[in-house]
Design a protein around this motif. Structure first.
Motif, mmCIF file in Angstrom:
data_model
loop_
_atom_site.group_PDB
_atom_site.id
_atom_site.type_symbol
_atom_site.label_atom_id
_atom_site.label_comp_id
_atom_site.label_asym_id
_atom_site.label_seq_id
_atom_site.Cartn_x
_atom_site.Cartn_y
_atom_site.Cartn_z
ATOM 1 N N LEU A 179 0.825 -1.198 0.000
ATOM 2 C CA LEU A 179 0.000 0.000 0.000
ATOM 3 C C LEU A 179 0.862 1.253 0.000
ATOM 4 O O LEU A 179 1.973 1.265 0.559
ATOM 5 C CB LEU A 179 -0.927 0.000 1.223
ATOM 6 N N GLN A 180 0.350 2.295 -0.587
ATOM 7 C CA GLN A 180 1.012 3.601 -0.576
ATOM 8 C C GLN A 180 0.654 4.332 0.714
ATOM 9 O O GLN A 180 -0.367 4.033 1.346
ATOM 10 C CB GLN A 180 0.590 4.434 -1.799
ATOM 11 N N PRO A 181 1.488 5.326 1.116
ATOM 12 C CA PRO A 181 1.219 6.032 2.379
ATOM 13 C C PRO A 181 -0.158 6.682 2.447
ATOM 14 O O PRO A 181 -0.737 6.794 3.528
ATOM 15 C CB PRO A 181 2.333 7.069 2.443
ATOM 16 N N ASP A 182 -0.699 7.112 1.295
ATOM 17 C CA ASP A 182 -1.988 7.797 1.333
ATOM 18 C C ASP A 182 -3.156 6.897 0.922
ATOM 19 O O ASP A 182 -4.278 7.375 0.746
ATOM 20 C CB ASP A 182 -1.941 9.034 0.418
ATOM 21 N N ASP A 183 -2.904 5.608 0.715
ATOM 22 C CA ASP A 183 -3.991 4.695 0.344
ATOM 23 C C ASP A 183 -4.945 4.530 1.527
ATOM 24 O O ASP A 183 -4.498 4.349 2.673
ATOM 25 C CB ASP A 183 -3.432 3.320 -0.043
ATOM 26 N N PRO A 184 -6.254 4.538 1.271
ATOM 27 C CA PRO A 184 -7.206 4.341 2.373
ATOM 28 C C PRO A 184 -7.166 2.892 2.863
ATOM 29 O O PRO A 184 -6.864 1.965 2.090
ATOM 30 C CB PRO A 184 -8.566 4.666 1.730
ATOM 31 N N ILE A 185 -7.452 2.688 4.146
ATOM 32 C CA ILE A 185 -7.439 1.362 4.740
ATOM 33 C C ILE A 185 -8.826 1.032 5.240
ATOM 34 O O ILE A 185 -9.460 1.837 5.931
ATOM 35 C CB ILE A 185 -6.425 1.298 5.895
ATOM 36 N N GLU A 186 -9.304 -0.132 4.839
ATOM 37 C CA GLU A 186 -10.631 -0.571 5.252
ATOM 38 C C GLU A 186 -10.569 -0.984 6.726
ATOM 39 O O GLU A 186 -9.893 -1.947 7.096
ATOM 40 C CB GLU A 186 -11.089 -1.771 4.400
ATOM 41 N N ALA A 187 -11.242 -0.235 7.594
ATOM 42 C CA ALA A 187 -11.169 -0.471 9.029
ATOM 43 C C ALA A 187 -12.132 -1.563 9.492
ATOM 44 O O ALA A 187 -12.004 -2.066 10.602
ATOM 45 C CB ALA A 187 -11.461 0.819 9.790
ATOM 46 N N SER A 188 -13.099 -1.945 8.656
ATOM 47 C CA SER A 188 -14.091 -2.943 9.052
ATOM 48 C C SER A 188 -13.442 -4.328 9.113
ATOM 49 O O SER A 188 -12.743 -4.737 8.181
ATOM 50 C CB SER A 188 -15.237 -2.955 8.042
ATOM 51 N N LEU A 189 -13.662 -5.044 10.216
ATOM 52 C CA LEU A 189 -13.099 -6.377 10.358
ATOM 53 C C LEU A 189 -13.671 -7.319 9.306
ATOM 54 O O LEU A 189 -12.942 -8.133 8.725
ATOM 55 C CB LEU A 189 -13.391 -6.930 11.761
ATOM 56 N N ASP A 190 -14.975 -7.220 9.024
ATOM 57 C CA ASP A 190 -15.594 -8.098 8.035
ATOM 58 C C ASP A 190 -14.972 -7.910 6.663
ATOM 59 O O ASP A 190 -14.787 -8.888 5.914
ATOM 60 C CB ASP A 190 -17.103 -7.824 7.963
ATOM 61 N N ALA A 191 -14.663 -6.669 6.314
ATOM 62 C CA ALA A 191 -14.052 -6.404 4.997
ATOM 63 C C ALA A 191 -12.597 -6.841 4.993
ATOM 64 O O ALA A 191 -12.111 -7.456 4.034
ATOM 65 C CB ALA A 191 -14.175 -4.920 4.654
ATOM 66 N N TRP A 192 -11.871 -6.534 6.079
ATOM 67 C CA TRP A 192 -10.434 -6.869 6.093
ATOM 68 C C TRP A 192 -10.189 -8.373 6.107
ATOM 69 O O TRP A 192 -9.271 -8.860 5.476
ATOM 70 C CB TRP A 192 -9.790 -6.236 7.332
ATOM 71 N N ILE A 193 -11.057 -9.131 6.792
ATOM 72 C CA ILE A 193 -10.807 -10.564 6.916
ATOM 73 C C ILE A 193 -10.878 -11.256 5.561
ATOM 74 O O ILE A 193 -10.330 -12.354 5.376
ATOM 75 C CB ILE A 193 -11.832 -11.201 7.905
ATOM 76 N N GLN A 194 -11.529 -10.592 4.564
ATOM 77 C CA GLN A 194 -11.590 -11.178 3.234
ATOM 78 C C GLN A 194 -10.232 -11.187 2.548
ATOM 79 O O GLN A 194 -10.028 -11.925 1.581
ATOM 80 C CB GLN A 194 -12.615 -10.420 2.371
ATOM 81 N N THR A 195 -9.302 -10.363 3.044
ATOM 82 C CA THR A 195 -7.949 -10.348 2.457
ATOM 83 C C THR A 195 -7.069 -11.432 3.059
ATOM 84 O O THR A 195 -5.954 -11.647 2.580
ATOM 85 C CB THR A 195 -7.272 -8.980 2.676
ATOM 86 N N VAL A 196 -7.562 -12.096 4.130
ATOM 87 C CA VAL A 196 -6.797 -13.164 4.769
ATOM 88 C C VAL A 196 -7.057 -14.472 4.025
ATOM 89 O O VAL A 196 -8.155 -14.715 3.509
ATOM 90 C CB VAL A 196 -7.201 -13.290 6.252
ATOM 91 N N HIS A 197 -6.044 -15.318 3.957
ATOM 92 C CA HIS A 197 -6.167 -16.611 3.274
ATOM 93 C C HIS A 197 -7.328 -17.400 3.898
ATOM 94 O O HIS A 197 -7.469 -17.445 5.123
ATOM 95 C CB HIS A 197 -4.852 -17.391 3.422
ATOM 96 N N PRO A 198 -8.165 -18.032 3.085
ATOM 97 C CA PRO A 198 -9.326 -18.751 3.622
ATOM 98 C C PRO A 198 -8.969 -19.786 4.687
ATOM 99 O O PRO A 198 -9.731 -19.996 5.628
ATOM 100 C CB PRO A 198 -9.923 -19.431 2.369
ATOM 101 N N ASP A 199 -7.812 -20.450 4.529
ATOM 102 C CA ASP A 199 -7.425 -21.480 5.511
ATOM 103 C C ASP A 199 -7.042 -20.879 6.855
ATOM 104 O O ASP A 199 -6.954 -21.610 7.856
ATOM 105 C CB ASP A 199 -6.248 -22.305 4.979
ATOM 106 N N ASP A 200 -6.777 -19.564 6.899
ATOM 107 C CA ASP A 200 -6.290 -18.944 8.133
ATOM 108 C C ASP A 200 -7.354 -18.084 8.826
ATOM 109 O O ASP A 200 -7.121 -17.584 9.929
ATOM 110 C CB ASP A 200 -5.064 -18.055 7.848
#
Length: 862
Positions: A179-200
């Motif tokens: 990510l770039q320094p000014d890129d927005p970060i999704e603070a929602s846990l439900d949204a962020w967990i989708q970036t985690v590997h399904p097995d983890d």
């Protein structure tokens, strides 16, 4: 001309009036100093002097010299500044001993007062801020160092302040994810967990929940997260609760994320490399070892253990004990030298495997120091016996090719002799024997004569070998070979077939007394032999088999002699036994019985039968004794006398005991559920099972209800074999609520002290003592004494072998607590127990017994 220091102050004092600035100095808690136009200190208050660690003005240098060389440029700027522009300056003063300290300095130009003379050119006010300044600098340094350390370590910082809704992610945290320094970060846990590997995901959510609930104040876990460009990166997240809210739950959690993708990939490469190395070691049959040089602990892999023919775990002496005596000193010196020089080395030596076979070993080893500073020796061994033998044969063949023809013939003879003879005793070996016995069998078949085989095994040879070493053992073998050679006739043949076994082949044995020959061998082997000042005694067991005429089978003769030898050793050793047709038949029966036992265990054909036990006074049924039976598919129900001895030889009595016990416990549970009123069951336990260290664990897995089970111990067991394991098992039985009974009491050699030590719940009077009580007053008195002993020690007494109504009456009259025997009930299967209890047939015997009891009493009183 310049005025000397302090002249103005002196003039003022002489005028009788103290200057204003001095009154200011005296009343202030800060340090003050007065400077003249040349920058010299003309006056100073006590606070100023104390800060420099001096007591008088004369001990101070010029003001410029009081300032650290690092801040003198700052001082020049401060002195040039106009009064209206001045502000306190942070500068460092320097004491006479060179120690620096921080002050907040103000420079004041005092106004000239008309009524005061000698007004100083400049007044310096100094406030000590050393501790505060140094703390500030140290904090800034630490913060800078910490930030640099985190960045250089590739760790991204995150801070979740739930109380203020503030989520912070560092530049490195973003870089890890692309990510770039000014890129927005999704603070929602439900949204962020989708970036985690399904097995983890489930693992990550569980860790976050534990942290946010306060269950884990500090946590470390790893998972995979998708990088911005699409690939997966491994992240190690470390978090800690740094603040708690009024409700006691975490209100702020901070931590670091580290990209460990390279480490994970390295671990996978290492695992693959380890698997390839393991496969290579398997294929090459190379064994690996590791020795802790500080503690002498050794670790051998399975290939090493197999190579050396071990049957137990290796220890620090295993390697040297396995070395061939001729190679021991040289091989051990090579190891010591390599460790002393701290460099890798090669070694070659011979070993004597656990089975007596000599093998050639080649190895390499290297010393190293592990991460804890402990020195080790790691290395590998591989068996090169085939290579050595091949090299020796090639060299020998080359030498033979270069020799003259007569030397070639002699060499061939030597090779043939070596191939057919034992290198230690010089006797023919097994290969020579196989050829000779076949030839002798053919000759005897044609001549119609007898051929006899004596298979000889040395007794106590292993003890000599273990206590005095292999050299002593070798000498005993040579001595035995010499004896057999002296007893050998012109037509006889003697061979050593391996270890401490010999074969004596007697051809044309019709005129030779084989029993006398065997006895002569046994007698001669008993005579003591001296080795290095030690008296060595051993013996020999001999198995004899013979055949004559066309019926001779050389291979079967060897088998029969071996079976006869087995019988001789089982009957006490240092003796001889002949193989007979009855013996052969018994072997066949035993073999079939052994097969039946093993298949019976596998198919669970072993089952319990039960002999009821009754209260001597009320004749109520109080328990049953469990008896092992085998439900044979063709022979029906078999009692232990048909299989127990062979089961002991097969070492499977414990397995049978467990099967019978498990089934009897299941039967007992069913009777309890049906309300049949059977209070307990008792079962025999063998001495070997009492010595089993795993017995207690096995019993705990059965879920035995306290007071429901008794174990019957033979009298000889609890007196003779109470070693530590037995005592521990007995103690564990008591903890589980299992009662102890003494079986067959009165036939052994029990003492009152032994009974008091063991404290059994009950003892069973042996049937041999019960049987004659109806006709022998002395026997009744003996049994009565046993009952009295039991009462005095608070031990219940059980009479077994109660076979007649008279027995019932007498044993009740003598005070026995429990009766068991054919007079009341015979052993029966579990299915027969409910009907037996319902019919109450035994009570008829009880009534008869009471009538008979009165008759017996009258007869006794006459």
């Amino acid at each position: 001309m310049a005025k000397p220091p302090g002249s103005t102050s002196i003039a003022v004092r002489e005028a009788g009036r103290e200057p204003f600035y001095r009154r200011l100095f005296a009343r202030s808690g800060f340090g003050f100093a007065a400077l003249d136009a040349d920058g010299r200190i003309v006056d100073a208050n006590a606070v100023f002097l104390k800060s420099f660690g001096v007591s008088s003005l004369s001990q101070l240098p010029s003001f410029e010299a009081c300032v650290s060389t690092k801040d003198r440029p700052v001082l020049a700027v401060a002195l040039r500044a106009r009064l209206s522009e001045q502000a306190p300056w942070e500068i460092r003063f320097q004491r006479p001993d060179g120690v620096e300290f921080w002050v907040l300095a103000s420079f004041i130009e005092p106004p000239a007062l008309p009524d005061e003379r000698g007004t100083p050119a400049l007044i310096v006010q100094a406030i000590d801020i050393d501790e505060r300044k140094r703390n500030t600098l140290e904090l800034a340094e630490r913060e800078s160092r910490w930030n640099h350390a985190l960045e250089s370590a590739g760790q991204g910082v995150w801070d979740h302040d739930f109380a203020h809704g503030d989520l912070f992610y560092s530049r490195q945290w973003r870089t890890i994810r692309g990510l770039q320094p000014d890129d927005p970060i999704e603070a929602s846990l439900d949204a962020w967990i989708q970036t985690v590997h399904p097995d983890d995901r489930s693992h990550v959510l569980a860790q976050i929940a534990r942290q946010e609930s306060g269950e884990a104040p500090f946590s470390v876990f790893s998972y995979r997260e998708r990088h911005r460009d699409g690939h997966w990166v491994w992240i190690e997240s470390r978090g800690a609760v740094v603040e708690y809210g009024p409700d006691g739950k975490p209100s702020r959690i901070a931590g670091t994320d580290t990209d460990i993708t390279e480490r994970k990939e390295a671990e996978e490469r290492l695992a693959q490399m380890s698997r390839r190395l393991e496969l290579a070691l398997d294929v090459s049959q190379i064994g690996v070892f590791d020795v802790n040089l500080r503690t002498s602990d050794v670790r051998w892999d399975d290939r090493m253990v197999e190579m050396y023919g071990l049957t137990e775990e290796p220890d620090s002496t295993t390697w040297e004990r396995a070395l061939h005596p001729e190679d021991r000193r040289k091989a051990a010196a090579k190891v010591s030298d390599g460790i002393f020089r701290s460099r890798d080395f090669a070694n070659e030596f011979r070993i004597i495997r656990g089975d007596g076979e000599i093998r050639h070993i080649r190895g390499r080893a290297a010393p190293y120091v592990d991460t804890t500073g402990i020195p080790h020796l790691v290395g590998a061994n591989w068996d090169v016996t085939d290579d050595v033998q091949l090299q020796e044969e090639l060299k020998h063949a080359r030498d033979l090719a270069e020799a003259r023809n007569d030397e070639l013939e002699a060499a061939r003879a030597r090779i043939e002799y070596t191939a057919l003879h034992d290198h230690l005793t010089g006797l023919p070996n097994r290969r020579y024997l196989d050829a000779t016995i076949e030839e002798a069998a053919q000759t005897a078949q044609q001549a119609g004569s007898r051929l006899a085989v004596l298979h000889i095994d040395l007794d106590r040879f292993k003890e000599i070998n273990d206590t005095l070493g292999h050299l002593a053992g070798d000498q005993m073998l040579v001595h035995a070979a010499r004896i057999l050679g002296e007893l050998k006739g012109p037509s006889d043949f003697v061979a050593r077939i391996g270890g401490d076994e010999f074969v004596f082949l007697s051809t044309g044995a019709g005129g030779r007394n084989l029993s006398a020959l065997a006895e002569a061998i046994v007698t001669a082997m008993r005579k003591p032999v001296t080795f290095n000042g030690h008296i060595c005694r051993f013996g020999a067991s001999v198995g004899i088999a013979s055949q004559s005429g066309a019926a001779i089978d050389a291979k079967q003769l060897l088998v029969n002699a071996d079976l006869a030898l087995y019988r001789a050793k089982n009957r006490g050793r240092s003796r001889h036994e002949f193989f007979t047709s009855d013996f052969q038949a018994q072997i066949i029966v035993n073999k079939q019985t052994a097969d039946d036992i093993l298949s019976g265990i596998e198919q669970r054909r072993f089952l319990p039968w039960y002999q009821p036990q009754f209260c001597a006074r009320s004749l109520d049924m109080v328990g049953v004794e469990t008896l092992a039976r085998c439900d044979h598919p063709t022979r029906g129900i078999l009692t232990p006398d048909t299989f127990l001895k062979i089961a002991e030889d097969l070492d499977c009595v414990a397995m049978i005991d467990r099967i019978v016990l498990e089934r009897s416990l299941a039967d007992f549970a069913g009777w309890q559920k049906s309300g049949l009123g059977i209070g307990k069951i008792s079962a025999n336990i063998s001495s070997k099972r009492l010595h089993d260290p795993e017995l207690a664990h096995s019993l705990r897995t059965l879920g035995i209800a306290p007071g429901s089970l008794s174990f019957e111990l033979l009298e000889s067991i609890f007196l003779d074999d109470c070693d530590r394991t037995v005592l521990e098992n007995l103690a564990e039985m008591r903890k589980l609520g299992i009662d102890i009974e003494i079986d067959d009491f009165g036939t052994g050699h029990a003492s009152i002290v032994s009974l008091m030590k063991l404290s059994p719940r009950r003892l069973k009077i042996d049937r041999q003592l019960v049987k004659p009580v109806s006709r022998s007053p002395g026997q009744r008195k003996l049994v009565g004494t046993i009952v009295e002993i039991g009462r005095s020690l608070n031990i219940e007494v059980v009479a077994e072998g109660v076979e007649t109504p008279a027995h019932v009456a007498i044993m009740r009259d003598l005070g026995c607590d429990i009766l068991q025997g054919y007079a009341l009930a015979r052993p029966m299967p579990a299915a027969a127990i409910p009907g037996f209890i319902e019919r109450q047939e035994w009570r008829a015997h009880g009534g008869t017994a009471r009538d008979l009891q009165n008759d017996i009493r009258r007869a006794i009183s006459r």
